[in-house]
Design a protein around this motif. Sequence first.
Motif, short mmCIF file in Angstrom:
data_model
loop_
_atom_site.label_atom_id
_atom_site.label_comp_id
_atom_site.label_asym_id
_atom_site.label_seq_id
_atom_site.Cartn_x
_atom_site.Cartn_y
_atom_site.Cartn_z
N ALA A 1 0.83 -1.20 0.00
CA ALA A 1 0.00 0.00 0.00
C ALA A 1 0.87 1.26 0.00
N LEU A 2 2.13 1.08 0.44
CA LEU A 2 3.00 2.25 0.56
C LEU A 2 3.65 2.63 -0.78
N ARG A 3 3.66 1.68 -1.70
CA ARG A 3 4.36 1.90 -2.96
C ARG A 3 3.70 3.03 -3.75
N MET A 4 4.48 3.91 -4.24
CA MET A 4 4.01 5.03 -5.06
C MET A 4 3.22 6.09 -4.27
N THR A 5 3.12 5.97 -2.96
CA THR A 5 2.47 7.05 -2.20
C THR A 5 3.53 7.77 -1.37
N ASN A 6 3.22 9.00 -1.06
CA ASN A 6 4.12 9.78 -0.23
C ASN A 6 3.66 9.61 1.21
N PHE A 7 4.12 8.51 1.83
CA PHE A 7 3.52 8.11 3.10
C PHE A 7 4.20 8.74 4.31
N THR A 8 3.43 8.78 5.41
CA THR A 8 3.94 9.28 6.68
C THR A 8 4.25 8.11 7.60
N CYS A 9 4.81 8.43 8.74
CA CYS A 9 5.11 7.41 9.76
C CYS A 9 3.81 6.73 10.19
N LYS A 10 2.75 7.52 10.34
CA LYS A 10 1.45 6.95 10.74
C LYS A 10 0.93 6.00 9.65
N ASP A 11 1.04 6.42 8.37
CA ASP A 11 0.63 5.54 7.27
C ASP A 11 1.37 4.20 7.34
N LEU A 12 2.65 4.30 7.63
CA LEU A 12 3.49 3.09 7.71
C LEU A 12 2.98 2.14 8.78
N PHE A 13 2.77 2.65 9.99
CA PHE A 13 2.29 1.79 11.07
C PHE A 13 0.87 1.29 10.80
N ASP A 14 0.05 2.15 10.17
CA ASP A 14 -1.31 1.71 9.81
C ASP A 14 -1.26 0.57 8.80
N ALA A 15 -0.41 0.71 7.78
CA ALA A 15 -0.29 -0.32 6.75
C ALA A 15 0.17 -1.65 7.38
N ALA A 16 1.14 -1.54 8.29
CA ALA A 16 1.62 -2.75 8.97
C ALA A 16 0.49 -3.40 9.77
N ALA A 17 -0.29 -2.56 10.46
CA ALA A 17 -1.43 -3.09 11.24
C ALA A 17 -2.45 -3.77 10.34
N ASN A 18 -2.54 -3.30 9.09
CA ASN A 18 -3.47 -3.90 8.12
C ASN A 18 -2.88 -5.12 7.41
N GLY A 19 -1.69 -5.52 7.83
CA GLY A 19 -1.11 -6.74 7.28
C GLY A 19 -0.22 -6.55 6.08
N ASP A 20 0.07 -5.32 5.70
CA ASP A 20 0.96 -5.05 4.57
C ASP A 20 2.34 -5.65 4.86
N VAL A 21 2.76 -6.58 4.00
CA VAL A 21 3.98 -7.36 4.29
C VAL A 21 5.23 -6.47 4.30
N VAL A 22 5.33 -5.58 3.33
CA VAL A 22 6.50 -4.72 3.27
C VAL A 22 6.52 -3.74 4.45
N ALA A 23 5.37 -3.21 4.78
CA ALA A 23 5.28 -2.29 5.94
C ALA A 23 5.68 -3.02 7.22
N LYS A 24 5.28 -4.30 7.33
CA LYS A 24 5.65 -5.07 8.52
C LYS A 24 7.16 -5.27 8.59
N LYS A 25 7.77 -5.56 7.42
CA LYS A 25 9.24 -5.68 7.38
C LYS A 25 9.88 -4.36 7.79
#
Lengths: 316, 316
Positions: free
Chosen positions: A209-233
């Motif tokens: 979900a982070l790819r190609m977006t200009n994400f914030t720290c909150k977006d990163l942790f949200d994506a990880a919480a939603n199961g995004d594999v790369v964000a979790k890494k």
Amino acid sequence: MENKVIFGIDLGGTTIKMGLFGTEGESISDWEIPTRTEGAGRYILADMAEAVKKTVAERNIAGQDVLGIGLGVPGAVVDESLVAQAVNLGWKDVDAGNELSQYTGFPVAVGNDANVAALGESWLGGGKGFKNMLLVTLGTGVGGGIIVDGRILTGSIGAGGEIGHMHIEDNETEPCGCGNYGCFEEYASATGAVRVAKRVLAESREESALRMTNFTCKDLFDAAANGDVVAKKAIAKYGDYLGKGLAICASVLNPEAIVLGGGVTKAGNILIDLLKPSFNKCVFPPCRDVTWALATLGNQAGIVGAAKLILDKVSR
Amino acid sequence: MENKVIFGIDLGGTTIKMGLFGTEGESISDWEIPTRTEGAGRYILADMAEAVKKTVAERNIAGQDVLGIGLGVPGAVVDESLVAQAVNLGWKDVDAGNELSQYTGFPVAVGNDANVAALGESWLGGGKGFKNMLLVTLGTGVGGGIIVDGRILTGSIGAGGEIGHMHIEDNETEPCGCGNYGCFEEYASATGAVRVAKRVLAESREESALRMTNFTCKDLFDAAANGDVVAKKAIAKYGDYLGKGLAICASVLNPEAIVLGGGVTKAGNILIDLLKPSFNKCVFPPCRDVTWALATLGNQAGIVGAAKLILDKVSR
């Protein structure tokens, strides 16, 4: 001491937070006034004194019941009075403690704002009950404050506890704001988390979900919480850096507690889970048994810590 | 205070160094007694008390003129009295301060020996005049002691200032004595200097006096002084590690002075020249302006620091 009061003041670049407290830290009142930075900040202390005197008059507080004024400033402070430099205020070599004391007639103690916030958290916040404590503030940058035997570790020129600029990585090509390469802040701040995640993204080919977006720290942790594999890494890698840096601090300082504050801690206790593997791997084993906590005072930490600063000074 | 005296005692695994001092730290006498480690070290404190009482009697010192006894022990110390563990003595949970005080009738303050040595160096040695100081002892291992506002940073369980086990290198395959990988001690100790040099040798094809010999840290520095190219590269690399580790400490602690002690410092001021490039590169710029010094008290640092420990306690 039941009628005695203390003022705790947290001086920021935009507003001055002011608090009136009892001697156990019970809040009587708090409010804000604007920070007038014009004229190299020459009106700031007079404005502050005015606000203190007005409160004393309005509340019919007897002068002898005011134990003093504690003040946190965003800069380097020497001898609990002299502010060597505070860039955001335009101050250079301002003897804030003595000036404010002359304006008001009350004793004053001044400290660096991050250090004073650490004192507040160790008194009544996440580090309550711990006399040897490290506060780490994970925000845009990484700030810190070290409490040793209940007192702030100020250092030679007030830069004690500035752990954001501790060197933790030899192979860094992007400079830190301080000009060095590989500072703790380059990885452990909110900005650092995004930097770390961008690198993990670049090295991975997985969907995210982070790819190609200009994400914030909150977006990163949200994506990880939603199961995004790369964000979790990425947040695991972030935790590795955070744990390594705090392990270095803990090996040097042997604190009883480490308290995490700042915007990144909105992610919650997961941060502590993320940092523990690398903390446990890197820390000197006798220093491993640390109590972990999140800061609880939020933006009140500054006025609470300032109140404690003057309380300690007048009771010495 | 002119007739007042203090005892400073440095308890080692083989001998107990004892010193009698005036309140300005002037040495009146010093001597040694053996350390009896049999019976899990149960006779040590009684032997010590005996030696103190004998001295008091022989010198006709009035009891009220003895301000107290300071004691440095090779282990973790809590609350200036309780020795949680001192492996070399066989001690576990020995309340050394209270016991020695009961045997002698004098006030006692106990500290970890490396920390106490740091206090000694900051009082009358290489760090004289600096209230915020870091002592680093470069010997078989790396020890340390941190002085904050003139007092020892003890930490939660007495492991404060154990900077030898601060993590400074991610890519290490040999374990440290503590079980971790990449501790400061693995590079900055005398043993570490030899390790670093062996790696430099293995990566180089140049002739060297060190090649095929089982060299010591002293041999290494001697070869470098004699112009050996590989040895010069090796001590430069040693300086890089030393500078990086001390930069990390300085960024956290903002000390006024860093004092180097231990066997490696027999190499002299060249050590400071060697560490400075990497120190200056890695340290948080506001903390760069540190006074560098070599320790001057040698093996007297322990008794001098112990004397200061009790002097501070009784004057609080």
